[in-house]
Design an enzyme around this catalytic site. Sequence first.
Site, short mmCIF file in Angstrom:
data_model
loop_
_atom_site.label_atom_id
_atom_site.label_comp_id
_atom_site.label_asym_id
_atom_site.label_seq_id
_atom_site.Cartn_x
_atom_site.Cartn_y
_atom_site.Cartn_z
N ASP A 107 2.91 -6.36 -6.60
CA ASP A 107 2.79 -7.08 -5.33
C ASP A 107 2.44 -8.55 -5.50
O ASP A 107 1.56 -8.91 -6.30
CB ASP A 107 1.68 -6.44 -4.48
CG ASP A 107 2.05 -5.06 -4.03
OD1 ASP A 107 3.10 -4.54 -4.44
OD2 ASP A 107 1.26 -4.49 -3.24
N ASP A 156 8.55 2.99 -1.04
CA ASP A 156 7.49 2.60 -1.97
C ASP A 156 7.22 3.70 -3.00
O ASP A 156 7.81 4.78 -2.94
CB ASP A 156 6.24 2.25 -1.14
CG ASP A 156 5.36 1.22 -1.81
OD1 ASP A 156 5.54 0.94 -3.01
OD2 ASP A 156 4.45 0.70 -1.14
C1 GLA Z 1 2.76 -1.40 -2.06
C2 GLA Z 1 3.98 -2.30 -1.93
C3 GLA Z 1 3.66 -3.45 -0.99
C4 GLA Z 1 3.24 -2.90 0.36
C5 GLA Z 1 2.07 -1.94 0.20
C6 GLA Z 1 1.75 -1.20 1.49
O1 GLA Z 1 1.71 -2.04 -2.69
O2 GLA Z 1 4.36 -2.79 -3.18
O3 GLA Z 1 4.76 -4.32 -0.86
O4 GLA Z 1 4.33 -2.24 0.94
O5 GLA Z 1 2.35 -0.95 -0.78
O6 GLA Z 1 0.71 -0.29 1.31
#
Ligand code: GLA
Length: 441
Positions: A264, A208
């Site tokens: 997301d 990430d």
């Molecule tokens: C980011 C990623 C998500 C998830 C969250 C976890 O937002 O894009 O897919 O993994 O972190 O904290």
Amino acid sequence: MTFVGPHLEVGRTRIQSRPSPHQVTLRRTLPRLPASLANATFDAQARQLTPARNSRWVSLAAAVWFVGFGVVGCSANQNGTTVFVGTPPMGWSSWNALGCAVTESAVRANADVLVSSGMAALGYQFVNIDDCWMATHRGGDGRLVADPVRFPSGIKAIADYVHGKGLKLGIYAAAGTATCQNLPGSLDHEQIDAATFAEWGVDLLKYDNCNDAGRPARARFEVMAKALAATGRSIIYSVCEWGDNFPWTWARAAGAHSWRTYGDISDNWQSFTSIVDRQVGLEAYSGPGGWNDPDMLEIGNGGMTSEEYRAQMSLWALLNAPLIAGNDLRSMSAETRNILTNPAVIAVDQDWSGSQGRRIAVTGLSEVWAKPMKGGSAALVLFNRDAHAVQITASAPSIGLSQASVYGIRDLWTGDRRISPADISELVPSHGVKMLLVSPP
Ligand code: GLA
């Protein structure tokens, strides 16, 4: 043309905020060989990609590219990656349904259902533990440690458990000073963390992008690719950079096997359709070895209708996206299971015939998406964003098929078969799709 859409909601349990995704310029380009393959050769015996020496081998590499590969083979790119991911990865992730409430018992139970539901047999192999698996501090030896309350047995025990079921384990870390939930980050700890994951038996790393310390993305993600390769274990590398720095243009060469193309997903129509919009123009970059990743599935999480969930499954399959179920499998309904396990739709996702699907036409809120399939047919998704049913028509030549008087049509959701003239027309439900396999005579 530049598309500017509404920003996606951030993850539901996010603590750390992050910059808005960049605008994405829409392009209409024909599929082309990714740069890493255009400059590479394929050694069939070693199953290795090495820098191109002459054009004969480039042609061979191109031929192999179009023929496609099995799910995972061995190869190497400039970062020494030892994994070749020939079809989009499939599995389950804890994040969308469980967030930071993830526990080892929930992970084990979801792994159990992956098998008992028949999903594993259809290709859903990966059990991905997302953020919040780790303790708030590294151990005295500098290694990441599992949260002692949520994961008292540790990650190796879970890896052994899922391997015992014929599945693979994925884990999460961040290319920053902390994860998106403010747990220990892997920036400047890449070697020890990669070695730890390999020792535990991890098969996939989602890496990430939070808390980046102002350092350039590609360099941060490349260091981890090299560290993973150096372990000698085959670990699929899933880059989660949110599309901020156009990772489709560099992540494959940097050692990634997939790269998130946008922010997301949330479990609602607005979020889903915003992500769909961001996939337009990216089709040139995806293919065996490295896949565009529009984020995980929300099917079964309750925020959308079944029509909308069928639309997500259909479009993700058409895009050759990783299919990572994001619902709690322990409580899924029969309808959710049916959407996730439609073999004909999964077959579209796993079929590589030279290009991922792309948007062919837009008329108001009606869209035509299509992709070529092995054997000369085409997969077609008629997508209706309107609040009422709409008749949508696509001509067979416009989706890459040669002119003929009739075509064979199979509805991939109902199984119905019929013969159609070259103008293929369907009444498409509101916020829904018709997904068809169109075969020339
Ligand atoms: C980011 C990623 C998500 C998830 C969250 C976890 O937002 O894009 O897919 O993994 O972190 O904290």
